[in-house]
Design a protein around this motif. Structure first.
Motif, PDB file in Angstrom:
ATOM      1  N   HIS A 346       0.846  -1.197   0.000  1.00 40.22           N
ATOM      2  CA  HIS A 346       0.000   0.000   0.000  1.00 40.22           C
ATOM      3  C   HIS A 346       0.881   1.247   0.000  1.00 40.22           C
ATOM      4  CE1 HIS A 346      -3.728  -2.268   1.053  1.00 40.22           C
ATOM      5  NE2 HIS A 346      -2.881  -3.050   1.691  1.00 40.22           N
ATOM      6  N   LYS A 347       0.293   2.362  -0.435  1.00 42.28           N
ATOM      7  CA  LYS A 347       1.009   3.626  -0.413  1.00 42.28           C
ATOM      8  C   LYS A 347       0.857   4.348   0.919  1.00 42.28           C
ATOM      9  CE  LYS A 347       0.862   4.388  -5.405  1.00 42.28           C
ATOM     10  NZ  LYS A 347       0.437   5.292  -6.514  1.00 42.28           N
ATOM     11  N   SER A 367      -5.329  -1.200   5.009  1.00 44.00           N
ATOM     12  CA  SER A 367      -4.534   0.023   5.045  1.00 44.00           C
ATOM     13  C   SER A 367      -5.387   1.258   5.312  1.00 44.00           C
ATOM     14  CB  SER A 367      -3.802   0.199   3.711  1.00 44.00           C
ATOM     15  OG  SER A 367      -3.196   1.461   3.610  1.00 44.00           O
ATOM     16  N   TYR A 368      -4.677   2.335   5.698  1.00 48.96           N
ATOM     17  CA  TYR A 368      -5.303   3.641   5.851  1.00 48.96           C
ATOM     18  C   TYR A 368      -5.706   4.227   4.506  1.00 48.96           C
ATOM     19  CZ  TYR A 368      -4.008   3.726  10.773  1.00 48.96           C
ATOM     20  OH  TYR A 368      -3.912   3.453  12.099  1.00 48.96           O
ATOM     21  N   ASP A 369      -5.358   3.592   3.412  1.00 51.70           N
ATOM     22  CA  ASP A 369      -5.843   4.034   2.100  1.00 51.70           C
ATOM     23  C   ASP A 369      -7.265   3.530   1.830  1.00 51.70           C
ATOM     24  OD1 ASP A 369      -5.558   1.341   1.489  1.00 51.70           O
ATOM     25  OD2 ASP A 369      -3.856   1.618   0.142  1.00 51.70           O
ATOM     26  N   LYS A 370      -7.877   2.908   2.866  1.00 51.41           N
ATOM     27  CA  LYS A 370      -9.253   2.401   2.801  1.00 51.41           C
ATOM     28  C   LYS A 370      -9.385   1.276   1.775  1.00 51.41           C
ATOM     29  CE  LYS A 370     -11.168   6.848   4.277  1.00 51.41           C
ATOM     30  NZ  LYS A 370     -12.111   7.950   3.974  1.00 51.41           N
ATOM     31  N   ARG A 371      -8.376   0.449   1.771  1.00 52.85           N
ATOM     32  CA  ARG A 371      -8.420  -0.741   0.925  1.00 52.85           C
ATOM     33  C   ARG A 371      -7.916  -1.942   1.705  1.00 52.85           C
ATOM     34  NH1 ARG A 371      -5.368  -0.363  -4.537  1.00 52.85           N
ATOM     35  NH2 ARG A 371      -3.731   0.365  -3.143  1.00 52.85           N
ATOM     36  N   ASP A 395     -12.684  -2.522  -1.346  1.00 59.47           N
ATOM     37  CA  ASP A 395     -12.782  -1.107  -1.000  1.00 59.47           C
ATOM     38  C   ASP A 395     -13.606  -0.918   0.269  1.00 59.47           C
ATOM     39  OD1 ASP A 395     -11.306  -0.067  -3.186  1.00 59.47           O
ATOM     40  OD2 ASP A 395     -13.028  -0.425  -4.494  1.00 59.47           O
ATOM     41  N   THR A 396     -13.151  -0.008   1.125  1.00 54.39           N
ATOM     42  CA  THR A 396     -13.882   0.321   2.343  1.00 54.39           C
ATOM     43  C   THR A 396     -14.216   1.811   2.333  1.00 54.39           C
ATOM     44  OG1 THR A 396     -11.968   0.915   3.706  1.00 54.39           O
ATOM     45  CG2 THR A 396     -12.508  -1.415   3.548  1.00 54.39           C
TER      46      THR A 396
END
Length: 602
Positions: A346-347, A367-371, A395-396
């Motif tokens: 994740h990024k 991840s905090y990237d909502k994935r 996806d979240t």
């Protein structure tokens, strides 16, 4: 190559002789020997053997009773040895070669020097420096044990130990300033969990346990738990004054033997700051420590893989995945003590990860990237390298905090506790869509106001019952997956079928992770006062509804040991996470004050 024979030994021995008892040097290299080919009954006849070459074979262990008491030179390079303990049977050994054994680590060199006091050369190098290091370590440990003993006698307490003995390399100091950043990510500004910076290491008395005998509801008596160790193995610069490094997650190692699903060893992995530690719960020894300067580890997860050695033999191998601030997953060869693979998953930071309970190479990262991404890390090649591939993207709508494959159908559905609530995804790999949205959101009351609340604790108690936390102040919810799913219909938002509520701390603080011990029917959770709440919920799992409406009190509360301060100011500690192995033999708890606490059940 089959078992050794007397004829072969005489052919490859020197000086040439028709009697094994006269051979002084024996070359058994390059014969593709396995450990079971070393017959102690045959080799013990080599009464005068002083030099033995076993290099370039396929040995995984050395038999413990070879009877070669006069051996002075031993070559075991390029094998598959994983332990050096058996070398203690060669007290006269002066030269030893072990290079090319991928499962041996730097710490094994220290063990060798300790086991073999007459050793002069290891892998062709002078062994004196290693021997000096062992002597210094022994003196330091002796001094530390004496100091701890004196303090215990004076206080009647249990010392908080600094388990990381070796000093941290100065080259990692520059990365320390970045360590504070993930706190804001993990715990938002509106939920401050950092304590005073003037907290100090302290000694403590035995942990107090509050509980009651068997109750009217059929619950069991309070467990007898003995505090074994309080460790500071994640400290910055190895400093005992560091009580601020945040510890985020821990997990017990699974059994490596096939057919022992759910079993564990007594080793637990912990993560916090830039380090991942693997601890022996019985001894309190940090078996392995992996550091990644500039990283902040948030989560760890184990799997046991079947790998094929260069010799073509199958071997079970524990792999530890660790991830955090940088969004990378590091796959750690725990026994060898190195990172053998990095997935740039994740990024943004990875909040949590978990392996599939049915596919040993399938790894979920959130991840905090909502994935949430499902990876196949694959099996390592002969060079212990992984080639990971991405299987699914989920996806979240908010940050995922906890991942939990549905126990009765882990290949079909995944639950996640998120900042915005509890969500479920279809994770079947035979479906065409490789990117999917949340299929169902679960709420915890009929009213809409319960929707969208943070769920920061999530775990299955058995194949059907789920324990979740965060959706109700001061309570933990037990609900039925099957009953909830049956009543779903085509709705995208579904109220869970609640089985029981468990009374917990009334704190408004968040991110205290709960865990379960399914084999024991137990739920565990820490709190802001340093307590461990323990619930025996077996009666909930077996009792027919309706169940009592009032929240169930904990079976017992494990109190954090009362501190004897080493400084003038003492603040309370928080237990962020607590886990037990499946048999509840050991319990490990992590605090916000950089302390790993280990208890043992009696």
């Amino acid at each position: 190559m089959g078992p050794l024979s007397a004829r072969l030994l005489m052919q490859r021995g020197r000086p040439k002789s028709d009697r094994l008892g006269k051979i002084r040097s024996l070359d058994l290299s390059g014969l593709k020997l396995l450990s079971e080919h070393l017959d102690p009954k045959l080799l013990c006849r080599l009464k005068q053997l002083q030099e033995l070459d076993l290099s370039n074979n396929q040995l995984e262990t050395l038999p413990a009773n070879l009877g070669l008491s006069h051996l002075r030179i031993l070559r075991c390079a390029n094998n598959q040895l994983g332990d050096v303990t058996a070398l203690c049977q060669f007290p006269q050994l002066e030269e030893l070669s072990l290079e090319g054994n991928p499962f041996l680590t730097v710490s094994d060199n220290l063990k060798v020097s300790f086991l073999l006091p007459n050793l002069r050369k290891v892998n062709g190098k002078d062994a004196s420096s290693t021997s000096s290091q062992v002597e210094n370590l022994n003196r330091e440990l002796t001094s530390r044990v004496r100091m701890i003993s004196e303090e215990l006698v004076a206080s009647g307490g249990t010392q908080v130990l600094d388990a990381d003995i070796q000093e941290r390399s100065s080259k990692t100091i520059a990365a320390q300033e970045s360590m504070a950043r993930p706190v804001a990510l993990k715990r938002p500004d509106d939920v401050p969990l950092n304590l005073s910076s003037n907290k100090r290491v302290c000694t403590s008395t035995l942990a107090r346990v509050e509980g009651s005998p068997v109750g009217a509801d059929g619950s069991q008596p309070a467990l007898k738990l003995e505090p074994l160790h309080f460790l500071q193995c994640h400290s910055k610069n190895n400093s005992p004054e560091d009580l601020e490094t945040q510890l985020w997650a821990c997990a017990f190692e699974p059994a490596c033997e096939e057919g022992h699903t759910g079993a564990t060893s007594q080793t637990v992995a912990t993560c916090g700051g830039e380090a991942v530690c693997v601890i022996d719960c019985q001894t309190g020894i940090v078996l392995h420590k992996y550091k990644a300067p500039g990283e902040e580890f948030f989560s760890v997860a184990w799997t046991a893989l079947t790998v094929v050695t260069q010799a073509g033999h199958k071997k079970r191998w524990s792999v530890l995945a660790a991830a955090g601030l940088r969004g990378h997953v590091r796959l750690l060869h725990v026994r060898a003590g190195f990172c053998c693979g990095v997935i740039r998953a994740h990024k943004r930071a990875i909040a949590t990860l978990c392996f599939s309970p049915t596919h040993e190479t399938h790894l979920f990262t959130a991840s905090y990237d909502k994935r949430i991404i499902l990876w196949d890390i694959g099996a390592p090649n002969h060079d212990y390298e992984f080639q990971a591939s991405q299987l699914l993207t989920l996806d979240t709508t908010s940050t995922p905090l906890r991942l939990c494959p549905v126990a009765s159908c882990p290949d079909t559905y995944l639950l996640a506790g998120c900042e915005g609530g509890c969500c479920c995804w279809d994770v079947r790999l035979d479906q065409p869509q490789k990117r999917r949205v949340c299929e169902v959101e679960f709420v915890f009351s009929e009213g809409s106001e319960a929707s969208g609340r943070r769920v920061d604790g999530l775990a299955f108690v058995n194949k059907d019952v789920v324990a979740s936390k965060g959706n109700g102040l001061g309570t933990i919810c037990l609900w039925s997956w099957s009953q909830t799913w049956v009543g779903r219909g085509s709705q995208s938002t579904v109220a869970v079928v609640v089985l029981a509520w468990l009374q917990w701390s009334p704190t408004k603080l968040a991110y205290f992770s709960l865990s379960t011990c399914p084999d024991e029917g137990t739920v565990l959770c820490g709190d802001e006062e340093g307590n461990v709440w323990i619930y025996d919920v077996r009666h909930v799992l077996t009792q027919q509804p309706p169940l009592p409406a009032a929240p169930q009190a904990p079976t017992q509360i494990l109190k954090w040991p009362q501190p004897r301060a080493l400084s003038q100011t003492v603040t309370k500690t928080m237990v962020n996470m607590v886990v037990a192995n499946p048999t509840f033999t050991y319990l490990a708890a992590l605090t916000d004050s950089n302390i790993v606490a280990i208890w043992k059940r009696h």
